[in-house]
Design a protein around this motif. Structure first.
Motif, mmCIF file in Angstrom:
data_model
loop_
_atom_site.group_PDB
_atom_site.id
_atom_site.type_symbol
_atom_site.label_atom_id
_atom_site.label_comp_id
_atom_site.label_asym_id
_atom_site.label_seq_id
_atom_site.Cartn_x
_atom_site.Cartn_y
_atom_site.Cartn_z
ATOM 1 N N THR A 143 9.706 3.346 5.535
ATOM 2 C CA THR A 143 10.077 3.226 4.118
ATOM 3 C C THR A 143 9.289 2.049 3.542
ATOM 4 O O THR A 143 9.110 1.034 4.212
ATOM 5 N N SER A 144 8.825 2.203 2.296
ATOM 6 C CA SER A 144 7.884 1.223 1.730
ATOM 7 C C SER A 144 8.136 1.050 0.237
ATOM 8 O O SER A 144 8.644 1.955 -0.425
ATOM 9 N N GLY A 145 7.767 -0.121 -0.285
ATOM 10 C CA GLY A 145 8.011 -0.401 -1.702
ATOM 11 C C GLY A 145 9.472 -0.768 -1.906
ATOM 12 O O GLY A 145 10.185 -1.122 -0.961
ATOM 13 N N GLY A 146 9.950 -0.689 -3.146
ATOM 14 C CA GLY A 146 11.363 -0.997 -3.421
ATOM 15 C C GLY A 146 12.264 0.017 -2.725
ATOM 16 O O GLY A 146 11.963 1.204 -2.730
ATOM 17 N N ARG A 202 6.476 -4.845 0.842
ATOM 18 C CA ARG A 202 5.217 -4.593 0.127
ATOM 19 C C ARG A 202 4.143 -5.379 0.881
ATOM 20 O O ARG A 202 4.344 -6.536 1.230
ATOM 21 N N LEU A 203 3.029 -4.748 1.161
ATOM 22 C CA LEU A 203 1.928 -5.407 1.880
ATOM 23 C C LEU A 203 0.631 -5.126 1.120
ATOM 24 O O LEU A 203 -0.095 -4.175 1.430
ATOM 25 N N PRO A 204 0.332 -5.966 0.110
ATOM 26 C CA PRO A 204 -0.863 -5.713 -0.709
ATOM 27 C C PRO A 204 -2.145 -5.596 0.125
ATOM 28 O O PRO A 204 -3.042 -4.827 -0.207
ATOM 29 N N PHE A 211 -2.742 -4.001 2.593
ATOM 30 C CA PHE A 211 -2.947 -2.669 3.175
ATOM 31 C C PHE A 211 -4.048 -1.898 2.441
ATOM 32 O O PHE A 211 -4.552 -0.892 2.926
ATOM 33 N N LYS A 212 -4.435 -2.403 1.272
ATOM 34 C CA LYS A 212 -5.543 -1.763 0.534
ATOM 35 C C LYS A 212 -6.871 -1.990 1.245
ATOM 36 O O LYS A 212 -7.846 -1.293 0.990
ATOM 37 N N ASP A 213 -6.885 -2.962 2.123
ATOM 38 C CA ASP A 213 -8.094 -3.327 2.859
ATOM 39 C C ASP A 213 -8.214 -2.415 4.096
ATOM 40 O O ASP A 213 -7.302 -2.354 4.927
ATOM 41 N N VAL A 243 -7.431 -3.779 7.587
ATOM 42 C CA VAL A 243 -5.992 -3.931 7.889
ATOM 43 C C VAL A 243 -5.431 -2.566 8.320
ATOM 44 O O VAL A 243 -4.651 -2.465 9.275
ATOM 45 N N ARG A 244 -5.855 -1.536 7.620
ATOM 46 C CA ARG A 244 -5.368 -0.190 7.995
ATOM 47 C C ARG A 244 -5.856 0.201 9.398
ATOM 48 O O ARG A 244 -5.131 0.849 10.148
ATOM 49 N N GLU A 245 -7.073 -0.237 9.753
ATOM 50 C CA GLU A 245 -7.578 0.065 11.102
ATOM 51 C C GLU A 245 -6.665 -0.542 12.167
ATOM 52 O O GLU A 245 -6.385 0.084 13.192
ATOM 53 N N GLY A 298 8.472 6.394 -0.084
ATOM 54 C CA GLY A 298 8.247 5.291 -1.022
ATOM 55 C C GLY A 298 7.786 5.794 -2.369
ATOM 56 O O GLY A 298 7.916 6.986 -2.680
ATOM 57 N N GLY A 299 7.227 4.887 -3.167
ATOM 58 C CA GLY A 299 6.776 5.250 -4.503
ATOM 59 C C GLY A 299 5.277 5.503 -4.555
ATOM 60 O O GLY A 299 4.632 5.724 -3.518
ATOM 61 N N ASP A 300 4.730 5.437 -5.757
ATOM 62 C CA ASP A 300 3.314 5.791 -5.947
ATOM 63 C C ASP A 300 2.369 4.894 -5.129
ATOM 64 O O ASP A 300 1.389 5.389 -4.562
ATOM 65 N N GLY A 301 2.681 3.584 -5.039
ATOM 66 C CA GLY A 301 1.839 2.690 -4.247
ATOM 67 C C GLY A 301 1.834 3.118 -2.778
ATOM 68 O O GLY A 301 0.779 3.199 -2.138
ATOM 69 N N SER A 302 3.011 3.420 -2.266
ATOM 70 C CA SER A 302 3.128 3.854 -0.866
ATOM 71 C C SER A 302 2.334 5.143 -0.643
ATOM 72 O O SER A 302 1.754 5.350 0.433
ATOM 73 N N TYR A 303 2.323 6.013 -1.657
ATOM 74 C CA TYR A 303 1.550 7.259 -1.556
ATOM 75 C C TYR A 303 0.061 6.957 -1.402
ATOM 76 O O TYR A 303 -0.659 7.635 -0.673
ATOM 77 N N ARG A 304 -0.417 5.938 -2.140
ATOM 78 C CA ARG A 304 -1.847 5.584 -2.032
ATOM 79 C C ARG A 304 -2.167 5.147 -0.606
ATOM 80 O O ARG A 304 -3.213 5.496 -0.052
ATOM 81 N N GLY A 305 -1.253 4.378 -0.003
ATOM 82 C CA GLY A 305 -1.432 3.970 1.397
ATOM 83 C C GLY A 305 -1.441 5.188 2.305
ATOM 84 O O GLY A 305 -2.261 5.279 3.232
ATOM 85 N N PRO A 308 9.244 11.027 -2.078
ATOM 86 C CA PRO A 308 9.388 10.158 -3.254
ATOM 87 C C PRO A 308 10.678 9.336 -3.220
ATOM 88 O O PRO A 308 11.717 9.757 -3.720
ATOM 89 N N GLY A 309 10.611 8.153 -2.626
ATOM 90 C CA GLY A 309 11.791 7.282 -2.546
ATOM 91 C C GLY A 309 11.656 6.142 -3.532
ATOM 92 O O GLY A 309 10.991 5.150 -3.251
ATOM 93 N N THR A 310 12.216 6.284 -4.704
ATOM 94 C CA THR A 310 12.206 5.207 -5.707
ATOM 95 C C THR A 310 13.215 5.529 -6.796
ATOM 96 O O THR A 310 13.353 6.691 -7.201
ATOM 97 N N ILE A 311 13.909 4.488 -7.279
ATOM 98 C CA ILE A 311 14.878 4.737 -8.358
ATOM 99 C C ILE A 311 14.182 4.994 -9.695
ATOM 100 O O ILE A 311 14.809 5.391 -10.663
ATOM 101 N N ASP A 312 12.858 4.743 -9.745
ATOM 102 C CA ASP A 312 12.161 4.747 -11.042
ATOM 103 C C ASP A 312 11.903 6.146 -11.621
ATOM 104 O O ASP A 312 11.652 6.275 -12.824
ATOM 105 N N ASN A 313 11.923 7.167 -10.797
ATOM 106 C CA ASN A 313 11.564 8.537 -11.209
ATOM 107 C C ASN A 313 10.178 8.562 -11.871
ATOM 108 O O ASN A 313 9.956 9.267 -12.857
ATOM 109 N N GLY A 370 13.070 0.573 -13.863
ATOM 110 C CA GLY A 370 12.260 1.776 -14.064
ATOM 111 C C GLY A 370 10.778 1.482 -14.057
ATOM 112 O O GLY A 370 9.959 2.379 -14.217
ATOM 113 N N ASN A 371 10.455 0.186 -13.897
ATOM 114 C CA ASN A 371 9.053 -0.216 -13.973
ATOM 115 C C ASN A 371 8.497 0.214 -15.330
ATOM 116 O O ASN A 371 9.057 -0.165 -16.341
ATOM 117 N N ARG A 372 7.467 1.036 -15.419
ATOM 118 C CA ARG A 372 6.978 1.439 -16.750
ATOM 119 C C ARG A 372 7.531 2.808 -17.141
ATOM 120 O O ARG A 372 7.080 3.409 -18.124
#
Ligand SMILES: Nc1ncnc2c1ncn2[C@@H]1O[C@H](COP(=O)(O)OP(=O)(O)OP(=O)(O)O)[C@@H](O)[C@H]1O
Ligand SMILES: O=P(O)(O)OC[C@H]1O[C@](O)(CO)[C@@H](O)[C@@H]1O
Ligand SMILES: [Mg+2]
Length: 320
Positions: free
Chosen positions: A9-12, A73-75, A77-79, A82-84, A102-109, A124-129, A171-173
């Motif tokens: 599980t990742s993000g909020g 949250r592990l920013p 991870f975009k590197d 780090v993923r290797e 997780g949410g959209d950020g976790s999906y990118r990972g 999709p695990g996030t309260i933000d919908n 809800g973030n944005r």
């Protein structure tokens, strides 16, 4: 056939994540697949904090908020280096694929890992919908219940004191929590990133509710990150007949026992994630559309424009 998968599980965190972990684990084990829990999201993957899960270890959690596995949250991870490191940890344990809740950020990972050879499926695990590929995310319904419960209580006291309650929701944005809560609570005004915020216009409408419509109270539900609600409440006191009070609901919206709707949806989505991995599919996220559970490529999901909320917004306006 795939033999070992991981789940994280990742993000909020979001209520219903535990129900999803349970479903992934039990469906996989019942299909002859070993399951590993990865603690604290991508951070635990990089650090190798990975333990086997059993049918029993995911018992007694379906009704619990939060996440048994912890989230982070592990920013970094975009590197890719780090993923290797994370992938090395998975290889050491023979883990071939991962379910990322997780949410959209976790999906990118999850997409980045898939592109590096580890099939990942997002839930999709996030309260933000705020994930456009799915009608609803896991946790949104529970958070909405929490908001509605709080606003119902605020209405009682606002009525007694001729007050305007300004309620800031998460809800973030994404304005869905605010809009759905506004409809469910019979709020006077809803302000979201999608509606925009013209302070003078909102104050004018509040004066109208007071002087012309003779309302005993007013409820304004406003998405976070739009304005300073405490300052705004002061302006209400200064320029309208209502005394203004602000309530920031904050992280209380992230907790609590998940609603039956969230539990069932999380279970259905967890099952779909395992089925996709068993078919050798990665780089997809599970979505609910018109009550059907489907897999959608993550790349597509992240680029789908947000569904219009115009009809619901119009309904809200017609109900005031
Ligand atoms: N572009 C990316 N590439 C790789 N990993 C990423 C990327 N974006 C985000 N992540 C990873 O996903 C984690 C969670 O992302 P983020 O903080 O955006 O939360 P989220 O999953 O969108 O959930 P929520 O918004 O509901 O809190 C990040 O901390 C990071 O580890
Ligand atoms: O828990 P944190 O890191 O303060 O993040 C808060 C954010 O997370 C969410 O609760 C979920 O994405 C948002 O609604 C909010 O903006
Ligand atoms: Mg997000």
């Amino acid at each position: 056939m795939i033999k070992r998968i991981g789940v994280l599980t990742s993000g909020g965190d979001a209520p219903g994540m535990n129900a999803a972990i349970r479903a992934v684990t039990r469906v996989a084990i019942n299909s002859g697949i070993e399951v590993f829990g990865i603690y604290d999201g991508y951070r635990g993957m990089v650090e190798g904090r990975i333990e086997p899960l059993t049918r029993q270890s995911v018992g007694d959690i379906i009704d619990r908020g939060g996440t048994l596995l912890g989230s982070a949250r592990l920013p970094e991870f975009k590197d890719s280096t780090v993923r290797e490191k994370a992938i090395e940890q998975l290889h050491k344990r023979g883990i071939e694929a991962v379910v990322v809740i997780g949410g959209d950020g976790s999906y990118r990972g999850a997409l980045a890992l898939t592109e590096m050879g580890i099939n990942c499926i997002g839930l999709p695990g996030t309260i933000d919908n705020d994930i456009s590929s799915t009608d609803f995310t896991i946790g949104f319904d529970t958070a909405l219940h929490t908001v509605v419960d709080a606003v119902d209580k605020l209405r009682d006291t606002s009525s007694s004191h001729h007050r305007c309650s300004v309620v800031e929701v998460m809800g973030n944005r994404c304005g869905d929590l605010a809009l759905w809560a506004g409809l469910a609570c019979g709020a006077e005004i809803v302000v979201t990133a999608q509606t925009g915020f013209e302070e003078t216009e909102v104050l004018e409408r509040l004066r109208d509710f007071d002087l012309v419509r003779k309302k005993r109270h007013a409820i304004v539900i406003i998405s976070e990150k739009i304005t300073d609600v405490h300052m705004f409440a002061k302006k209400i006191s200064q320029t309208t007949g209502f005394s203004g009070r602000a309530t920031v609901l904050g992280h209380v919206q992230r907790g609590g026992s998940p609603t039956p709707t969230d539990r069932v949806m999380a279970s259905r989505m967890g099952e779909k994630a395992v089925d996709l991995l068993m078919q050798g599919i990665g780089g997809q996220c599970v979505s609910i559309r018109d009550n059907a559970i489907v897999g959608v490529p993550i790349e597509e999901a992240l680029n789908i424009p947000r569904a219009s909320r115009r009809q619901l917004q119009n309904l809200f306006d017609r109900l005031v």
